[in-house]
Design an enzyme around this catalytic site. Structure first.
Site, PDB file in Angstrom:
ATOM      1  N   HIS A   1      -0.888   0.370 -10.005  1.00  0.00           N
ATOM      2  CA  HIS A   1      -1.592  -0.583  -9.142  1.00  0.00           C
ATOM      3  C   HIS A   1      -2.167  -1.727  -9.985  1.00  0.00           C
ATOM      4  CE1 HIS A   1      -3.686  -0.793  -4.972  1.00  0.00           C
ATOM      5  NE2 HIS A   1      -3.440  -2.012  -5.444  1.00  0.00           N
TER       6      HIS A   1
ATOM      7  N   GLU B   1      -2.884   8.138  -4.377  1.00  0.00           N
ATOM      8  CA  GLU B   1      -3.165   7.225  -5.469  1.00  0.00           C
ATOM      9  C   GLU B   1      -4.567   7.486  -5.983  1.00  0.00           C
ATOM     10  OE1 GLU B   1      -3.781   2.498  -5.710  1.00  0.00           O
ATOM     11  OE2 GLU B   1      -1.742   3.073  -5.103  1.00  0.00           O
TER      12      GLU B   1
ATOM     13  N   ARG C   1       0.854  -1.183   0.000  1.00  0.00           N
ATOM     14  CA  ARG C   1       0.000   0.000   0.000  1.00  0.00           C
ATOM     15  C   ARG C   1       0.890   1.233   0.000  1.00  0.00           C
ATOM     16  NH1 ARG C   1      -3.526  -2.962  -1.325  1.00  0.00           N
ATOM     17  NH2 ARG C   1      -5.611  -3.229  -0.407  1.00  0.00           N
TER      18      ARG C   1
END
Length: 301
Positions: free
Chosen positions: A262, A243, A214
């Protein structure tokens, strides 16, 4: 008697099929004893779905920090995550990032003129893995042909394939010797910001940080400063904070940074892994066996 399961709030066909493969029965929410959750990640939506008859909730992600932070996760009903279901695909991506960094492919693929060979071998590297759950263990297996020295940061007593184990509370001890530091830990209040200026100062100036966990586990501003100052060799990031990473962010402009959006877990692998976890857990729930991916309310993962 089959297990009455509600799939939603988005009733995805692949998850309905996964429940039925295990002998479960798809029912309306008011009749359900279990929820296979798929939809938005709004904790209040989840909270509103819980009623006295619900005994188990299957969440769709490996990371459950949104629900944990909101206090939704409890001991009753029990919650399970997809932890471990996506280990191999994400580990494959982490390995690809390290190979790309070693060979300098992030620069060479964009070059328009012949230049010197500055690439290096990945084989024989020392790799520190912060977090040895499904991703970390899969990555260790994938690195076996490369003869890497693996330093596992974990509280597990044994990690097959690791040359050394460092407890989580002493994770900084794994940093000075590593060519690559792979971040694969869950996002919890204890792990957020675990990699910042202090940690980068301990790393070798040619070492790469690889984050497939993360974005919040890394202090982005301090990472940018460390990269610009040459305190570390580079960063390969599948996740960032913020993000999505906004246009014009300094990380986009650094030539010692490799960013992927991602995408470490391909969609086909995501659905396959989640469906397998749902089928397995519906069978286990029906048989009264321990569920896979059980989430601890106190630990948040």
């Amino acid at each position: 008697m089959s297990v009455p399961v509600f799939v939603g709030p988005e009733p995805v066909p692949v998850l309905i099929d996964a429940v039925r493969r295990a002998g479960g029965e798809i029912v309306p929410l008011e009749r359900a004893e279990a929820i296979v959750y798929f939809g938005d990640n709004d904790p209040e939506r989840m909270r509103s779905m819980l009623h006295d008859g619900i005994r188990w909730v299957q969440l769709p992600h490996a990371g459950v920090e949104r629900w944990a932070d909101a206090g939704v996760i409890t001991d009753q009903p029990v919650f399970t995550a997809a932890t471990g279901s996506y280990g191999a695909p994400v580990a494959e991506h982490a390995l690809a990032l390290m190979l790309t960094a070693a060979r300098g492919l992030h620069r060479l693929a964009r070059t328009t003129s012949w230049g010197p060979n500055t690439s290096k071998e990945f084989a024989g590297s020392t790799v520190a893995i912060a977090g040895c759950g499904g991703i970390g263990r899969a990555l260790i297996r994938m690195m076996e042909p490369f003869g890497c020295t693996v330093v596992a940061v974990t509280d597990r007593a044994e990690v097959p394939g690791a040359s050394k184990i460092v407890p989580r509370a002493r994770y900084r001890e794994a940093l000075p010797e590593a060519d690559y530091v792979v971040v694969a830990a869950p996002a919890t209040p204890d792990t957020r910001g675990m990699f910042g200026a202090r940690e980068f100062a301990l790393m070798r100036d040619d070492a790469w940080l690889v984050n497939v966990a993360r974005g919040g586990l890394v202090v982005t501003g301090e990472l940018v400063e460390a990269l610009r100052a040459g305190h570390i060799g580079g960063a390969a990031l599948d996740v960032t904070d913020p993000e999505p990473l906004p246009d014009g962010h300094p990380l986009w402009e650094l030539d010692n940074v490799l960013i992927t959006p991602h995408c470490a877990n391909p969609r086909a692998a995501y659905w396959r892994g989640l469906a397998e976890r749902v089928t397995s857990n519906v069978r286990r729930f029906h048989a009264g066996e321990p569920l896979e991916g059980l989430v601890s309310p106190s630990q948040g993962f």
